[in-house]
Design an enzyme around this catalytic site. Sequence first.
Site, short mmCIF file in Angstrom:
data_model
loop_
_atom_site.label_atom_id
_atom_site.label_comp_id
_atom_site.label_asym_id
_atom_site.label_seq_id
_atom_site.Cartn_x
_atom_site.Cartn_y
_atom_site.Cartn_z
N LEU A 52 54.65 -91.32 32.11
CA LEU A 52 54.26 -91.22 33.45
C LEU A 52 53.46 -90.27 33.33
O LEU A 52 52.74 -88.98 33.28
CB LEU A 52 55.85 -91.31 34.34
CG LEU A 52 56.65 -92.18 33.81
CD1 LEU A 52 58.05 -92.24 34.31
CD2 LEU A 52 55.94 -94.29 33.45
N ASP A 53 52.03 -90.67 35.05
CA ASP A 53 51.50 -89.28 35.01
C ASP A 53 52.61 -88.60 36.25
O ASP A 53 53.92 -88.87 36.57
CB ASP A 53 50.53 -90.26 37.17
CG ASP A 53 49.60 -91.25 36.00
OD1 ASP A 53 49.25 -90.42 34.95
OD2 ASP A 53 48.57 -91.97 36.40
N ARG A 54 52.50 -87.35 36.47
CA ARG A 54 52.83 -86.21 37.02
C ARG A 54 54.25 -86.37 38.01
O ARG A 54 54.78 -86.51 38.83
CB ARG A 54 52.04 -85.14 37.08
CG ARG A 54 53.24 -84.26 37.89
CD ARG A 54 52.30 -83.11 37.44
NE ARG A 54 52.83 -81.53 38.09
CZ ARG A 54 52.43 -80.59 38.00
NH1 ARG A 54 51.93 -80.05 38.26
NH2 ARG A 54 53.18 -79.29 38.82
#
Length: 352
Positions: A155-157
Amino acid sequence: MKLSSIKKIITVPRDADGLRVDRFVHNKLGIPQNLLFKLLRKRAIAQVDSNGKPRLTTGSERVYPGMQLQIPTELMTISPSEKPKAPASKSETNTAVKFVSRMLPVLYENESVAVFNKPAGLACQGGSKIKYSVDTLLAKIDSSDETGYRLVHRLDRGTTGALAVAKSRIAANTLTKAFSDRTVDKEYVAVIRGIPKAPQGMITAPLISTGTKTVAVSEDSADAKQAKSAVTKYKTLATGKFNSQDVALISLNILTGRKHQIRAHCAQVLGCPVLGDAKYTVGEEEANEEDKSDSDSGIQNNQQIGGNMFLHLYRLSIPPSISVKAPFPKSWSDAFRQLNIPFSKKKGSANE
């Protein structure tokens, strides 16, 4: 460390089959992760093909028995202070478990997989400016080859929600294939700025990655030949005002898994960027959350470390029978309230 032009060839053994390149090299040589990521970015580590020629490789590629990797000679003689530490004691492990559980609440767990509720601001993998990541946190509990935790998707940050992690190499191979074959169902929920013209639909604009940003292009454009196919289904769940601006709450299912796919499709095709996503919002200062440093106090208190981006992996279904729902961050409560959605009913759950 200045890298020499002299290279050393190491051959992957049978018992390392399926490991990521970065994990294999780290385990084999005991290279500190920040140095390893730097070497991979600088392309100092390469795969040797059947003709004996080096080929660029990435840390996410999987190794196989007999595969040969070309490594700078200096890395074969790393000082003892940089070699892996001795296994943690039981008390140290218990402390690590408590620390990690505060950062990564467990939504579901069995002998093969654990699903965590990832907070905003926590990167999945480490880097030169990242002090804590999902990888480094879980390594505090178990970093062994056979039973250590392994990421099988990311997942993106700034994205929150359900994150599945394999608990063994065999489980990682099975889960990685399931994600690659698109048999895992992922339902995201997002708050976007603006209201889509069509309440539901399918976005099929191909995507091109520039390295730091993803760009959607027209399917009949010349750029489409270099782009990767990308398909996102969306449905509007509610519309209204949030902090005096028009917003919509939407659910999204991605049929492909491109970098920043949802963020690019929402901003560049729907014209409705994810709320809080400065990178893809025209006119706002571009804030690259992948480059921000972590905050010691923030991470230890289980607070958000990065910007508040309203993109959440709400439901994760792994065949044949695992289904997990991740509760929304508390920071979403105002948005739900202003959209007249009962926040208390948006709880997490898991069943098998």
